[in-house]
Design a protein around this motif. Structure first.
Motif, short mmCIF file in Angstrom:
data_model
loop_
_atom_site.label_atom_id
_atom_site.label_comp_id
_atom_site.label_asym_id
_atom_site.label_seq_id
_atom_site.Cartn_x
_atom_site.Cartn_y
_atom_site.Cartn_z
N GLU B 6 0.83 -1.21 0.00
CA GLU B 6 0.00 0.00 0.00
C GLU B 6 0.86 1.25 0.00
OE1 GLU B 6 -3.42 0.35 2.39
OE2 GLU B 6 -3.69 -1.80 2.66
N ALA B 7 1.98 1.17 0.68
CA ALA B 7 2.88 2.33 0.71
C ALA B 7 3.37 2.65 -0.70
CB ALA B 7 4.06 2.06 1.65
N VAL B 8 3.66 1.60 -1.47
CA VAL B 8 4.10 1.81 -2.84
C VAL B 8 2.97 2.45 -3.66
CG1 VAL B 8 4.77 0.65 -4.97
CG2 VAL B 8 5.76 -0.07 -2.79
N LEU B 9 1.76 1.91 -3.52
CA LEU B 9 0.64 2.46 -4.28
C LEU B 9 0.37 3.90 -3.86
CD1 LEU B 9 -1.74 -0.63 -4.31
CD2 LEU B 9 0.00 0.07 -5.94
N ALA B 10 0.52 4.15 -2.58
CA ALA B 10 0.34 5.53 -2.11
C ALA B 10 1.36 6.46 -2.74
CB ALA B 10 0.42 5.58 -0.59
N ALA B 11 2.57 5.95 -2.91
CA ALA B 11 3.61 6.75 -3.56
C ALA B 11 3.25 7.03 -5.01
CB ALA B 11 4.96 6.03 -3.47
N VAL B 12 2.73 6.01 -5.68
CA VAL B 12 2.28 6.20 -7.06
C VAL B 12 1.23 7.30 -7.12
CG1 VAL B 12 1.05 5.14 -8.98
CG2 VAL B 12 2.78 3.84 -7.73
N LEU B 13 0.27 7.20 -6.24
CA LEU B 13 -0.81 8.19 -6.22
C LEU B 13 -0.28 9.59 -5.96
CD1 LEU B 13 -3.49 6.74 -6.59
CD2 LEU B 13 -4.16 7.57 -4.37
N ALA B 14 0.62 9.68 -5.00
CA ALA B 14 1.17 10.99 -4.66
C ALA B 14 1.92 11.58 -5.84
CB ALA B 14 2.09 10.87 -3.45
N LEU B 15 2.72 10.75 -6.51
CA LEU B 15 3.44 11.22 -7.69
C LEU B 15 2.48 11.69 -8.76
CD1 LEU B 15 6.46 8.84 -8.34
CD2 LEU B 15 6.48 11.31 -8.16
N LEU B 16 1.44 10.89 -8.95
CA LEU B 16 0.45 11.21 -9.96
C LEU B 16 -0.20 12.57 -9.69
CD1 LEU B 16 0.12 9.26 -12.17
CD2 LEU B 16 -1.81 8.23 -11.01
N VAL B 17 -0.54 12.79 -8.45
CA VAL B 17 -1.21 14.03 -8.09
C VAL B 17 -0.25 15.22 -8.21
CG1 VAL B 17 -2.23 15.30 -6.18
CG2 VAL B 17 -2.90 12.93 -6.61
N GLU B 18 0.98 15.01 -7.75
CA GLU B 18 1.90 16.15 -7.68
C GLU B 18 2.54 16.46 -9.02
OE1 GLU B 18 4.71 15.37 -4.57
OE2 GLU B 18 3.10 14.79 -3.20
N LYS B 19 2.96 15.41 -9.73
CA LYS B 19 3.77 15.64 -10.92
C LYS B 19 3.05 15.31 -12.21
CE LYS B 19 7.59 16.14 -8.26
NZ LYS B 19 8.62 17.20 -8.30
N GLY B 20 1.94 14.61 -12.13
CA GLY B 20 1.25 14.25 -13.35
C GLY B 20 1.69 12.92 -13.91
N ALA B 21 0.94 12.42 -14.86
CA ALA B 21 1.17 11.09 -15.38
C ALA B 21 2.50 11.00 -16.12
CB ALA B 21 0.03 10.68 -16.32
N ALA B 22 2.91 12.08 -16.74
CA ALA B 22 4.14 12.03 -17.53
C ALA B 22 5.35 11.75 -16.66
CB ALA B 22 4.32 13.34 -18.29
N ALA B 23 5.32 12.23 -15.43
CA ALA B 23 6.47 12.06 -14.53
C ALA B 23 6.44 10.73 -13.81
CB ALA B 23 6.51 13.21 -13.52
N LEU B 24 5.44 9.94 -14.09
CA LEU B 24 5.31 8.68 -13.37
C LEU B 24 6.16 7.59 -14.02
CD1 LEU B 24 3.52 7.72 -10.90
CD2 LEU B 24 2.33 6.36 -12.60
N THR B 25 7.44 7.68 -13.87
CA THR B 25 8.33 6.64 -14.38
C THR B 25 8.59 5.62 -13.29
OG1 THR B 25 10.36 7.73 -13.66
CG2 THR B 25 9.45 8.40 -15.77
N MET B 26 8.96 4.44 -13.70
CA MET B 26 9.23 3.39 -12.72
C MET B 26 10.37 3.82 -11.79
SD MET B 26 6.96 1.23 -13.40
CE MET B 26 7.29 -0.43 -12.81
N THR B 27 11.36 4.46 -12.34
CA THR B 27 12.45 4.95 -11.50
C THR B 27 11.95 5.94 -10.46
OG1 THR B 27 13.97 4.70 -13.37
CG2 THR B 27 14.68 6.10 -11.55
N ALA B 28 11.09 6.85 -10.89
CA ALA B 28 10.56 7.84 -9.95
C ALA B 28 9.74 7.16 -8.85
CB ALA B 28 9.72 8.86 -10.68
N VAL B 29 8.96 6.17 -9.24
CA VAL B 29 8.17 5.45 -8.23
C VAL B 29 9.10 4.75 -7.24
CG1 VAL B 29 6.60 3.52 -7.86
CG2 VAL B 29 6.18 5.12 -9.73
N ALA B 30 10.10 4.07 -7.78
CA ALA B 30 11.03 3.35 -6.90
C ALA B 30 11.70 4.32 -5.91
CB ALA B 30 12.08 2.63 -7.73
N ARG B 31 12.17 5.43 -6.42
CA ARG B 31 12.83 6.39 -5.55
C ARG B 31 11.82 6.93 -4.52
NH1 ARG B 31 16.57 9.12 -8.47
NH2 ARG B 31 14.91 9.76 -9.89
N SER B 32 10.64 7.30 -4.99
CA SER B 32 9.66 7.90 -4.09
C SER B 32 9.19 6.91 -3.03
CB SER B 32 8.47 8.40 -4.90
OG SER B 32 7.46 8.88 -4.05
N ALA B 33 9.10 5.63 -3.41
CA ALA B 33 8.62 4.62 -2.47
C ALA B 33 9.79 3.99 -1.70
CB ALA B 33 7.84 3.55 -3.20
#
Lengths: 202, 202
Positions: B6-33
């Motif tokens: 859930e923490a990972v999914l929450a990170a995805v959601l947060a990235l999506l909200v803050e940076k938009g779909a374009a910034a949602l790279t796997m690397t960004a998710v990994a770093r953020s989570a």
DNA sequence: ACCGAACCGTAACGTACGGTACGGTCATAT
DNA sequence: ATATGACCGTACCGTACGTTACGGTTCGGT
């Protein structure tokens, strides 16, 4: 706007409708439009410029639905409202509109404003003019034309646009549009009509 | 659903909200989570699986708005409808919903159906139950519950969702939501209420 | 006939990202 | 104590795409 330019934009639109935004690469556009990528970049700057130009071009084609300002009686009002509603329904349910709104939503920062200005807000301004005239003619009653328009917008569009955007297979033919337009106007006038119409609807 | 997931999914959601779909790279998710990409791929298969899981997870959190089936009188009906409306408005106007609907629209083939099923259609089924009960209690009158619901949907949502999706800066606080819900229900009951209520609204 | 501009087709470049591989670390179980 | 396995961080690979460059062709003007 030269003819060759429009052909390129038409190719962009066709690609968008048929293959979706993901397949809209500069190479695909060049091949589909039978032009070179160099020309694309010379004419439109970059990919974003091409998209922007396409959205603007399509938006400029949608303009429609002026109403007859002469002698606004109840029948003319109803007819004008139904015209607005049917036109709007045919726009938002068209494959072109769906595809274009998808890309605009995907790039809300750059393209969303253009679509909003030429869609929701453009029709809002035109319709508010009609509503104000109708109020002057004592055909409808409301405090806030903007709020009245938003209600009309909701009664007309309902869930159609979001369902189509989210990929719901959903065909709505001319007859269904006409029916929907009539129902929406009927309901709108039941809510805002100054002359008492039966509240029953649906 | 483990907590780490859930923490990972929450990170995805947060990235999506803050940076938009374009910034949602796997690397960004990994770093953020704070997890490795390898873990992402082991857990979710691929990028699409991660997105799907995120959409599903968020959808499962939205479920709400069951109504009290006991003693449905006019007041209880109005209250339940306003509850549905306010809940729906708060959902669609949330940044999370906007961001998630954006990606779902961008991948309508894979994600749109999930969002539709858990959004529009889920609330539709629940609300139609209420409407049918209300009709049995002679509180409302309609032929087709689906059509009645769609009108309700339109009266509640109006232009809000499409404007937000297209990037219109648009804040709607709790008070405005409550007002909107009241107005929508007022209008809906004016159209469908069996007891004659004044058609004036807005 | 010749020039230059515009344009086509294609090749090439740089980059960014999805996906994989690998070494290191920590916790748990035996 | 040691083995096992899950996981982190990072480097790496292949590819696809945006963008640029270039040679060849067409065409209107002189």
């Amino acid at each position: 706007m030269t003819e060759r330019r429009e052909a390129v934009l038409a190719a962009v639109l066709a690609l968008l409708v048929e293959k979706g935004a993901a397949a809209l690469t500069m190479t695909a556009v060049a091949r589909s439009a039978s032009c070179s990528k160099e020309t694309l970049y010379k004419w439109f700057g970059d990919r974003d410029g091409l998209l922007t130009e396409t959205v603007r071009w399509q938006a400029s084609k949608v303009r429609a639905g002026a109403y007859d300002r002469q002698h606004l009686d109840a029948g003319a009002l109803r007819e004008s409202l139904e015209g607005f509603a049917a036109n709007w329904l045919s726009v938002i349910s068209s494959e072109t509109s769906v595809a274009l709104n998808r890309v605009a939503i995907g790039q809300a920062e750059t393209l969303g404003g253009i679509v909003l200005a030429n869609g929701r807000f453009a029709i809002g301004e035109r319709l508010k003019g009609l509503l104000l005239d109708a109020r002057n003619a004592r055909l409808v009653a409301f405090d806030d034309a903007e709020e009245a328009f938003r209600t009309f917008f909701g009664l007309v569009g309902r869930d159609i646009q979001i369902r189509l955007l989210l990929g719901d297979r959903f065909t709505i033919d001319g007859a269904a549009i006409a029916d929907d337009a009539r129902r929406a106007v009927q309901q709108f006038l039941a809510l805002y009509g100054a002359t008492k119409t039966p509240a029953q609807a649906g």
